[in-house]
Design a protein around this motif. Sequence first.
Motif, PDB file in Angstrom:
ATOM      1  N   GLY A   1      28.097  46.839 103.202  1.00 49.85           N
ATOM      2  CA  GLY A   1      29.485  46.897 103.636  1.00 49.85           C
ATOM      3  C   GLY A   1      30.353  47.771 102.763  1.00 49.85           C
ATOM      4  O   GLY A   1      31.395  48.244 103.196  1.00 49.85           O
ATOM      5  N   ILE A   2      29.942  47.992 101.518  1.00 46.88           N
ATOM      6  CA  ILE A   2      30.863  48.683 100.616  1.00 46.88           C
ATOM      7  C   ILE A   2      30.417  50.097 100.281  1.00 46.88           C
ATOM      8  O   ILE A   2      29.235  50.421 100.196  1.00 46.88           O
ATOM      9  N   THR A   3      31.442  50.910 100.118  1.00 44.35           N
ATOM     10  CA  THR A   3      31.293  52.337  99.896  1.00 44.35           C
ATOM     11  C   THR A   3      30.373  52.658  98.713  1.00 44.35           C
ATOM     12  O   THR A   3      29.517  53.534  98.808  1.00 44.35           O
ATOM     13  N   LEU A   4      30.582  51.953  97.607  1.00 43.08           N
ATOM     14  CA  LEU A   4      29.833  52.270  96.388  1.00 43.08           C
ATOM     15  C   LEU A   4      28.331  52.153  96.616  1.00 43.08           C
ATOM     16  O   LEU A   4      27.551  53.029  96.213  1.00 43.08           O
ATOM     17  N   ILE A   5      27.915  51.088  97.295  1.00 43.14           N
ATOM     18  CA  ILE A   5      26.482  50.869  97.516  1.00 43.14           C
ATOM     19  C   ILE A   5      25.936  51.863  98.541  1.00 43.14           C
ATOM     20  O   ILE A   5      24.812  52.373  98.408  1.00 43.14           O
TER      21      ILE A   5
END
Lengths: 414, 414
Positions: free
Chosen positions: B252-256
Motif C-alpha cells: 500500500g505504501i510508496t516507500l515499499i
Amino acid sequence: MVKALLIVMDGAGDRALKELGGKTPLEVARKPNMDGLAARGITGLMYAIAPGIRPGSDTAHLAIFGYDPYATYSGRGAFEALGAGLELGEGDVAFRTNFATVNEDWVVVDRRAGRYIEGAEELEKALNEIRIESHPEVEIVFKHTVEHRGVLILRGTSLSNKVSDVDPHKLGVRVPKAEPLDNDPSSKVTAEVLNEFTKKSYEVLSKHPLNKERERKGLPPANIVLARGAGKLPKVPSLREKYGLKAATIAGITLIKGVSRALGMEVLEVKGATGGLNTDVNAKFSKALEALNSGYDLVFLHIKGTDAASHDGNVRAKVSMIERIDRALGGFLSKVDLSDLLITITSDHATPITVRDHTGDAVPILMAWDELVSDEVSSFSERACMRGGLHVIRGTDLMNLIANFLGKLEKFGE
Amino acid sequence: MVKALLIVMDGAGDRALKELGGKTPLEVARKPNMDGLAARGITGLMYAIAPGIRPGSDTAHLAIFGYDPYATYSGRGAFEALGAGLELGEGDVAFRTNFATVNEDWVVVDRRAGRYIEGAEELEKALNEIRIESHPEVEIVFKHTVEHRGVLILRGTSLSNKVSDVDPHKLGVRVPKAEPLDNDPSSKVTAEVLNEFTKKSYEVLSKHPLNKERERKGLPPANIVLARGAGKLPKVPSLREKYGLKAATIAGITLIKGVSRALGMEVLEVKGATGGLNTDVNAKFSKALEALNSGYDLVFLHIKGTDAASHDGNVRAKVSMIERIDRALGGFLSKVDLSDLLITITSDHATPITVRDHTGDAVPILMAWDELVSDEVSSFSERACMRGGLHVIRGTDLMNLIANFLGKLEKFGE
C-alpha cells in the motif's frame, strides 16, 4: 529512562568437570538471584569474539563493548598505562612491565623479583631519570603499580607497537633484545629505545641502595625492568559517540580500567575492589547503584575473582566466588526495579579449571528487564542457557542490543 | 513448480507489554491460521539487519530481499520517487517532500500545511515550471502523492545524495539551508540547486491563488516545499539476476513499492490497499493468489497497518489488525495447496507499542511448505518462535533460503 547494568564475571565460564560430577562451577554454585533473573529474562550463549577463538581479557572486552578487536586492538600496554591513570599520546608506545631478578649474565632468576618490593616508589623515581642517548627526543615515563608490576611509556612523536617483548616469559634464559616486528623505521627506533632503557634499568637498579639492602636480607634484587605487550592508543570513537551511552566502569584490575578509559568510559574507584578473591563485591554493587542513580546510562561491573580462581585451578574458590557475587547481587536487586533497569550478566570468556587459561568456549548470558520477551530458561549456566531465546550472539552484538533496549541507537534508514 | 508467498507484517514484532499482562500483541491476537502454519512448518527469529540494529522500513526490506543495506542503501528519496511511479536516472537525486506552512521569516508553522490539500495538482503544476537559474542544466520534476506528501527529483547528470535536509523536522524553527555532506563538487551543486528550488517554491506557492483561497478559509497555506532524505538509484542487480526469481509486490505504501521497483520487482496495484488500518487485506490476498497463478515465482505481500497502529501506540488496533490479516490469510489458505507453495510470514522489525518507533529486537518468522522439516512450535509469536528450528537468521539469509527451496539458486562449486 531505562538504564543498564552489565556484569561481567571474568572467566566464569567453564567445562564439564570430573570433580563436579560432570557439572560446571556455574551449575553447582548456589545462586538464586542469577537464576531468578534468568527466569524473568532472556538467556543464551555468547562468544566474545567468535566460536573457538581464545580471547584475552582486553580483546574480549573490546568486543563486548562493540569494537572489532581485529580492527582496533593495538596491544595490551596501552590499556595498562591508561588503567594506571597515565595519559597516553598518539605518538607514544606503552608496555606492561615486571621488576625481575637477573644474574650478571642477564639470565632470568626470578621473573617477579620476589613479588613484593617494599619502597618500589624509589626505584620508580630512579627509572624516570633515565635519559635515552640514542634517541634523546624520546622521554621515559615509568610507573610502579602493584607488587612487581608496572607500566612503561616511551613518549615520542611516532613510536611503534611492532616490537617484540624484552620479557622472555620464562626462567633460566637470557633477557632477549627487543626486535622490530615490521619494516617501519619507527619500529626499529622503538626497539633501540627499549633496548637502551632495559640496559640502563639494569645499570640503575643493580646498584640502587634498596637492592643492596634486599640482597643483604636475602631477597632477590629487583635489578631489571622487563617490558612486554607494546601497545598504542587505539583510534576508536567513544562508547558515547558510537552508542549514545554515558558509561562508567567499576573494576579492580588495571587492564579493564584501561580498556574502559580507552573507550571513553569513566572509571569509578571503589575501596576494597582488589581484582582478587578478597575483593569487596558488596562495595562494588553499592557503587554501581550509586552510579545508576547519578546519570550514567550504562554501568559496567567487572569482577575478576572468578578468573583468578580459574587460573589457580581452584574449583572451590571459583564456586564460592560465584556464590559471593550472587549474594551481593541479591542485596542490589532488593533496591532496584526491573521496570527501568536492564541487567545483563555474562562472562568475557571461559577459563576452565582444567585449562587454567582462557578458552574460546561459549559462555552463558542473561538479560533481564520487564519489557523483554522472556524464554523458558530459569537457571544461569552454560547448559541451561543453551535453550535460551537469545540463542548465540557474539560479543560485538551485545552493545547494539543494550543500546537498542535503552532507546539510544539511531535508526538506519527510514 | 513450487512458488513462494512472502508476507511481511510491518512492525508487527513487539515487547512484553504491561497492558497485555506481559504478553505481546502477536501472543494475544487470535490467529488460528498463522498458528496452523507455524505448526505445519518451521519457525525461528530474524534480525532484518543484525541484533539490536534499528532498521528503517527501506533498509529492512533491502536486507530481507538479500541486499546488504550498508553496501547498497543510498537514501530514501529514490524509493519514494520510484514508488510514486516516476523514473529515476543514474545522475538524478530524489527527495521525499512535505507541503508545509512557514511565516514570512521562513519559520515552520505547520510541517504538513494542515495535511489535506485540495487541488494540490495545481501546486504540482506550478512547481514543475520552476527553472533553476544557478544550474540551468538541472531539471525539476515534482509529484504530489497523498495528503501533504510528494516527491522531488532533481534531474541532472551527476547530482549527489550527500546533502542535508531542508526539512527541519520540527516546528518553530527556520527552514535550514541544504548543506553538502561531503567534499564532492556534485554535493555542493546539489545543495545549491535544492536551496534555489526551495526559495522558488516559496515564491511560487505563497502567491498561488489556491493558497490565497486557503488563507481566506482559515486554512494554513501550503507555501513551501520541504525536502528530505536525498536518495540516488541504488546500483544493484535485480532479484531476478541475483536469485532467478520473477517477483511481484503488493503493497500500500510508496516507500515499499519503490524499494521493490529498485530491485526489479513488478508492483501490482490493488484497489483498497491504503497502507493504513483501513486497508483491504482480502483484496491484497486475492491479488496475491492471482499473481501466484500467473507466472510469478515470488509474491511479496506487504501490510503496513500493524506498523501504523504501533506508531500510534494503539495496542488494540495492532491486535485487531493481526486478527484481520489472519482471517484474510484463512480465506487464501482455503484456495492453495502447500505441496507447491512456500509461505513465509515475518515482520521487517519490531515497532513496540511502548516505543512507537522501530527497534532492533528479534522478530518471529515462519516458513511452511510440505517438504520442509517442521519443528515443534505451533504458535506464531516472538516467544514461541524462540524454540523454532530455524533458530536465528538475518534478513540477508531469507531470500537465499526461499530461492533454495524453490530450486532457483545456482550451485556454488561442484
